[in-house]
Structure formats: C-alpha cells, structure tokens
Design a protein around this motif. Structure first.
Motif, mmCIF file in Angstrom:
data_model
loop_
_atom_site.group_PDB
_atom_site.id
_atom_site.type_symbol
_atom_site.label_atom_id
_atom_site.label_comp_id
_atom_site.label_asym_id
_atom_site.label_seq_id
_atom_site.Cartn_x
_atom_site.Cartn_y
_atom_site.Cartn_z
ATOM 1 N N GLN A 54 1.026 -1.453 -0.361
ATOM 2 C CA GLN A 54 0.002 -0.122 -0.017
ATOM 3 C C GLN A 54 0.509 1.021 0.099
ATOM 4 N N LEU A 55 2.777 0.853 0.451
ATOM 5 C CA LEU A 55 3.040 1.914 0.587
ATOM 6 C C LEU A 55 3.778 2.189 -1.394
ATOM 7 N N PRO A 56 4.282 3.172 -1.552
ATOM 8 C CA PRO A 56 5.146 3.004 -2.813
ATOM 9 C C PRO A 56 6.989 2.433 -2.249
ATOM 10 N N LEU A 57 6.950 1.640 -3.808
ATOM 11 C CA LEU A 57 8.282 1.121 -3.755
ATOM 12 C C LEU A 57 9.282 1.549 -2.709
ATOM 13 N N SER A 58 9.477 3.157 -2.875
ATOM 14 C CA SER A 58 10.757 3.089 -3.044
ATOM 15 C C SER A 58 10.604 3.237 -1.249
ATOM 16 N N LEU A 59 9.569 3.877 -0.450
ATOM 17 C CA LEU A 59 9.788 4.069 0.699
ATOM 18 C C LEU A 59 9.370 2.740 1.201
ATOM 19 N N LEU A 60 9.010 1.347 0.462
ATOM 20 C CA LEU A 60 8.921 0.583 1.350
ATOM 21 C C LEU A 60 10.533 -0.284 1.209
ATOM 22 N N LEU A 61 11.364 -0.262 0.521
ATOM 23 C CA LEU A 61 13.011 0.095 1.008
ATOM 24 C C LEU A 61 13.626 0.451 1.167
ATOM 25 N N ALA A 62 13.133 1.650 1.402
ATOM 26 C CA ALA A 62 13.914 2.822 2.974
ATOM 27 C C ALA A 62 13.712 2.052 3.937
ATOM 28 N N LEU A 63 12.173 2.152 4.335
ATOM 29 C CA LEU A 63 11.813 1.636 5.300
ATOM 30 C C LEU A 63 12.178 -0.321 5.475
ATOM 31 N N GLY A 64 12.797 -0.948 4.223
ATOM 32 C CA GLY A 64 13.464 -2.505 4.071
ATOM 33 C C GLY A 64 14.821 -1.624 5.056
ATOM 34 N N TRP A 65 15.274 -1.545 4.452
ATOM 35 C CA TRP A 65 16.473 -0.762 4.221
ATOM 36 C C TRP A 65 17.127 -0.676 6.300
ATOM 37 N N LEU A 66 16.196 0.569 6.503
ATOM 38 C CA LEU A 66 16.472 1.195 7.719
ATOM 39 C C LEU A 66 16.232 0.654 9.179
ATOM 40 N N VAL A 67 15.670 -0.923 8.789
ATOM 41 C CA VAL A 67 14.601 -1.727 10.133
ATOM 42 C C VAL A 67 14.385 -2.687 9.417
ATOM 43 N N PRO A 68 15.958 -3.336 9.462
ATOM 44 C CA PRO A 68 15.625 -4.720 8.572
ATOM 45 C C PRO A 68 14.502 -5.960 9.148
ATOM 46 N N GLY A 69 13.698 -6.068 8.014
ATOM 47 C CA GLY A 69 12.293 -6.941 8.124
ATOM 48 C C GLY A 69 11.137 -5.685 8.395
ATOM 49 N N LEU A 70 11.418 -4.831 8.457
ATOM 50 C CA LEU A 70 10.004 -4.082 8.209
ATOM 51 C C LEU A 70 9.635 -3.894 6.947
ATOM 52 N N GLY A 71 10.190 -4.073 6.224
ATOM 53 C CA GLY A 71 9.261 -3.986 4.379
ATOM 54 C C GLY A 71 8.694 -5.330 4.965
ATOM 55 N N HIS A 72 9.103 -6.341 5.229
ATOM 56 C CA HIS A 72 8.443 -7.962 5.154
ATOM 57 C C HIS A 72 7.293 -7.194 5.769
ATOM 58 N N LEU A 73 7.341 -7.114 6.901
ATOM 59 C CA LEU A 73 6.050 -6.558 7.593
ATOM 60 C C LEU A 73 5.634 -5.878 6.763
#
Length: 136
Positions: free
Chosen positions: A15-34
């Motif tokens: 539901q979030l843009p891919l670029s935001l998902l990737l940034a959040l996934g980089w910052l906090v491990p596993g957050l993108g998958h969550l």
C-alpha cells in the motif's frame, strides 16, 4: 514466469510506494516484509540481522567507513551502512571502533559485514514481492 494472482497480491499488499518500502526495509531490518504482511519472514529476518550485528559488535568488529587510498573500504562501508538503524545507533553510542589486536576482530567484522549484506539483499526480496515475481 509469475502467476497473475501473485502479481495482484504483491501489489495489493504494497500500500506504500516501492521506494518508501525499500527505504524502510533498509532502515529497520524486516520492516519492509512486515509492511507487506509477511510477518514470520519479517521476524526471522529482523532476528537474524540484529543478532549478527550485535555479535559483530561484541566480537570487537569495526564499523568500517571509507578510507582514502583504500578502494575496498568503500565496498565494506556500503555493507556496514547496509545495516541501517543499528549502524547509526552503534555509531552514536560510540561502539564499533574495532580492536585490531583482539583475537575475534576479523570474526566481528565478518558478522557486521554479513548482517549488512543480508539486509541489502532483503531489499531485492521486497522488490520481487511487490512486483509479483515471488509467490511465497
């Protein structure tokens, strides 16, 4: 070839843009998958990467930053910074100076570098899930 249902599921979960998902996934491990509703995968990845990072710090590993005249230090820095928030927290707390004379120094570096590379590889996994190239 991806199943059309998996493409739809991947896009619906994102539901979030891919670029935001990737940034959040980089910052906090596993957050993108969550955020993609892959809870078990997120928990496992968070645990593995965080434990690897902490073990690396305890083994006197060094949070490597680029050194002029040492081209490989740039590659290592990318891997280390790939840890995201744990890297910034450790730097802020003054950890990760590395003790070269420690018997475990190289093991610590290996854990730190591996944790960062795993986190960066998870970004590819997030990308594939969102694009629908990955069914599970």
């Amino acid at each position: 070839m991806a199943d059309p249902r998996s493409v739809t599921e991947g896009r619906e979960a994102a539901q979030l843009p891919l670029s935001l998902l990737l940034a959040l996934g980089w910052l906090v491990p596993g957050l993108g998958h969550l955020l993609l509703r892959r809870r078990l995968r997120a928990a496992v990845f968070f645990g593995v990467i965080t434990v690897s990072f902490v073990v690396g710090i305890f083994l006197q590993g060094e949070l490597i930053l680029p050194q002029p005249g040492d081209p490989l230090s740039y590659v290592a820095a990318i891997a280390i910074i790939g840890n995201g928030v744990p890297f910034f927290v450790a730097k802020y707390l003054g950890l990760g100076h590395g003790v070269v004379t420690s018997a475990a120094y190289e093991f610590g570096n290996t854990f730190l570098l591996t944790a960062g590379m795993m986190n960066l590889l998870l970004l590819l996994d997030i990308h594939e899930i969102v694009r629908g190239h990955k069914e599970w």
